[in-house]
Design an enzyme around this catalytic site. Structure first.
Site, PDB file in Angstrom:
ATOM      1  N   LYS A   1       0.812  -1.216   0.000  1.00  0.00           N
ATOM      2  CA  LYS A   1       0.000   0.000   0.000  1.00  0.00           C
ATOM      3  C   LYS A   1       0.845   1.266   0.000  1.00  0.00           C
ATOM      4  O   LYS A   1       0.404   2.308  -0.455  1.00  0.00           O
ATOM      5  CB  LYS A   1      -0.977  -0.019   1.174  1.00  0.00           C
TER       6      LYS A   1
HETATM    7  C1  LIG Z   1      -4.518  -4.430   0.972  1.00  0.00           C
HETATM    8  C2  LIG Z   1      -3.792  -5.737   0.944  1.00  0.00           C
HETATM    9  C3  LIG Z   1      -4.159  -6.769   0.053  1.00  0.00           C
HETATM   10  C4  LIG Z   1      -5.347  -6.662  -0.885  1.00  0.00           C
HETATM   11  O1  LIG Z   1      -5.148  -5.708  -1.903  1.00  0.00           O
HETATM   12  P1  LIG Z   1      -6.397  -5.171  -2.762  1.00  0.00           P
HETATM   13  O2  LIG Z   1      -5.852  -4.052  -3.557  1.00  0.00           O
HETATM   14  O3  LIG Z   1      -7.409  -4.705  -1.747  1.00  0.00           O
HETATM   15  O4  LIG Z   1      -6.909  -6.292  -3.577  1.00  0.00           O
HETATM   16  C5  LIG Z   1      -3.393  -7.931   0.030  1.00  0.00           C
HETATM   17  N1  LIG Z   1      -2.353  -8.097   0.879  1.00  0.00           N
HETATM   18  C6  LIG Z   1      -1.971  -7.130   1.752  1.00  0.00           C
HETATM   19  C7  LIG Z   1      -0.819  -7.391   2.655  1.00  0.00           C
HETATM   20  C8  LIG Z   1      -2.678  -5.920   1.820  1.00  0.00           C
HETATM   21  O5  LIG Z   1      -2.296  -4.974   2.699  1.00  0.00           O
END
Ligand SMILES: *Cc1c(COP(=O)(O)O)cnc(C)c1O
Length: 465
Positions: free
Chosen positions: A105
């Site tokens: 993120k």
């Molecule tokens: C947010 C997140 C996901 C999922 O990603 P999306 O974009 O919501 O599909 C998967 N793994 C981790 C560690 C995350 O923080």
């Protein structure tokens, strides 16, 4: 709408999601040139080039400054920002979790933070983010906004649902502009409170309340960049790859879809889920059946414990020939009233895999434990449970072309499943050494929305409008 209006607004006024009228189209030559830019000038410059294809109201010169601020070696521990390594023949891993909060993120949130700061400064405005997190989004947003000056953050998190490391990371921040709020209950309870605050339009306007959730178009566009960089690092500019993406809200893999629509040589997009398999069920059967929060399992890959993927209608828009009437019918009516969308009889049902290249798979807790243990033994790489989900499912779909699994977090965030898999807790990288012993700052909110509004009024560092 101009890009920066969309940036600050998040959700469209009719409740829909913003999409570009058309995707920029790049040729193989263009992608090879972008690859050269990556190699010679670095990831920030590549990011500025790709962002500029979608941004109509920020000059290139400023975009380059924004991406340089967002993607620095200090923040990501490496000049490469998102390196790619080979795990085994034909299986690669794109390291997207080298940022300040050890989750992918950061890749988008760092850009979002800089874009907010730039645009709010230009408009002489400030903004209040009120958000909810189950763990990764909150810390990524807080770290991205920590070194900006025009945004304050009120981030709600569920009591006792985050890992000790996630708590240490978020609550360890000591800034008057970053307020952590603990809510006894689940992520959904936090999310409900955020919605309640937002439904008070007078309050919302008074504090200029905005959002950082994954439906923000600027976040999605920022994620397109690492699909391009990963493709180039694996292929050196020749040939196709497939990507396998651990998915929850469908934000990450949707950026892969956008990259494919822009002509990047991508064969398959493999959507990997955990036991909360709403997306996998759709890609297998053509039926999208969302679940309630009580039907959502608590798993060892908690960031994927999602039963209604907030970016999914973006893909549907393309799938249904960009017919927004059809999207209103499917999402605004069928899904809202019946909780189900069934496309099996639609003329575009077959396009999901044939045209758009979607494949899918599901991992269980045991699969993730086995995958972590397996790769720890052989290439000696320790992965987190979300990444393990992607690697396991990616392997199932391995074909002729290289399969690139997306690493979405580092194991340091998820100690207990790591211990189960390899017998010890993960080593703490030196840059996170102090996370567990920093004093923690959080405010309890156990009395509903009025108490939450009171906290915002009391702690706001910007004068209300
Ligand atoms: C947010 C997140 C996901 C999922 O990603 P999306 O974009 O919501 O599909 C998967 N793994 C981790 C560690 C995350 O923080």
């Amino acid at each position: 709408m101009s890009f920066t209006d969309i940036l600050l607004e998040g959700l469209a006024p009719d409740g829909g999601l913003y999409m570009p009228q058309e995707y920029p189209q790049l040729s193989l030559d263009d992608y090879q040139i972008l690859g050269e830019i990556l190699v010679h000038d670095g990831y920030p410059r590549l990011a500025a080039h790709i962002l500029s294809l979608f941004i109509d109201d920020i000059p290139m010169w400023d975009l380059e400054k924004i991406t340089r601020q967002a993607y620095s070696k200090e923040k990501f521990g490496t000049d490469l920002i998102a390196p790619v390594t080979k795990l085994e023949p034909n299986l690669w891993l794109a390291h997207l979790s080298q940022g300040p909060t050890a989750a992918f993120k950061d890749m988008a949130m760092q850009v979002l933070g800089q874009l907010f700061d730039y645009e709010l400064r230009r408009r002489s405005q400030t903004m209040t983010i009120v958000g909810a997190t189950s763990g990764d989004t909150g810390s990524a947003a807080e770290f991205a906004l920590l070194d900006t000056s025009r945004v304050q953050v009120f981030m709600l998190s569920p009591l006792d649902r985050m890992t000790p490391f996630q708590r240490g990371q978020m609550y360890g921040i000591d800034s008057p502009r970053i307020i952590n709020i603990t809510v006894p209950g689940s992520f959904d309870d936090c999310q409900d409170l955020v919605k309640e605050v937002n439904s008070d339009s007078e309050f919302k306007a008074r504090f200029s309340i905005g959002a950082v959730n994954s439906i923000n178009w600027a976040r999605l566009v920022s994620q397109v960049v690492y699909y391009v960089s990963s493709w180039f690092r694996v292929t050196e500019g020749e040939g196709e790859v497939s990507f396998c993406v651990p998915s929850g809200n469908f934000g990450n893999i949707c950026a892969g879809h956008v990259a494919k629509m822009m002509g990047l040589p991508v064969k398959d997009l493999v959507c990997a889920t955990n036991e909360n398999n709403v997306l996998a069920e759709f890609f297998r059967t053509g039926v999208y059946r969302i679940r309630t929060s009580t039907e959502t399992f608590k798993t060892s890959s908690p960031s994927m414990d999602i039963s209604k993927a907030s970016n999914f209608e973006r893909f549907f828009f393309d799938l249904a020939g960009r017919d927004s009437g059809e999207i209103v019918e499917l999402f605004g009516q069928q899904l809202a009233t019946k909780g189900v969308i069934d496309i099996r009889k639609k003329p575009y049902a077959g396009d999901v895999s044939q045209v758009y290249g979607f494949k899918t798979g599901v991992s269980t807790h045991q699969d993730r434990v086995a995958t972590i243990a397996d790769f720890y033994r052989r290439p000696g790489y320790l992965m987190d449970p979300h990444t393990a989900d992607g690697v396991m499912v990616g392997r199932e779909h391995a074909g002729e072309e290289p399969m690139v699994a997306m690493e979405t977090a580092l194991p340091v965030k998820f100690g207990s499943i790591t211990k189960e898999a390899i017998g010890t807790v993960p080593e703490v990288p030196s840059r996170f050494a102090s996370v567990m012993d920093t004093a923690q700052h959080t405010v309890m909110c156990d009395q509903g929305v009025d108490q939450l509004k009171g906290i915002i009024e009391q702690r706001s560092v910007f004068p209300p409008q």
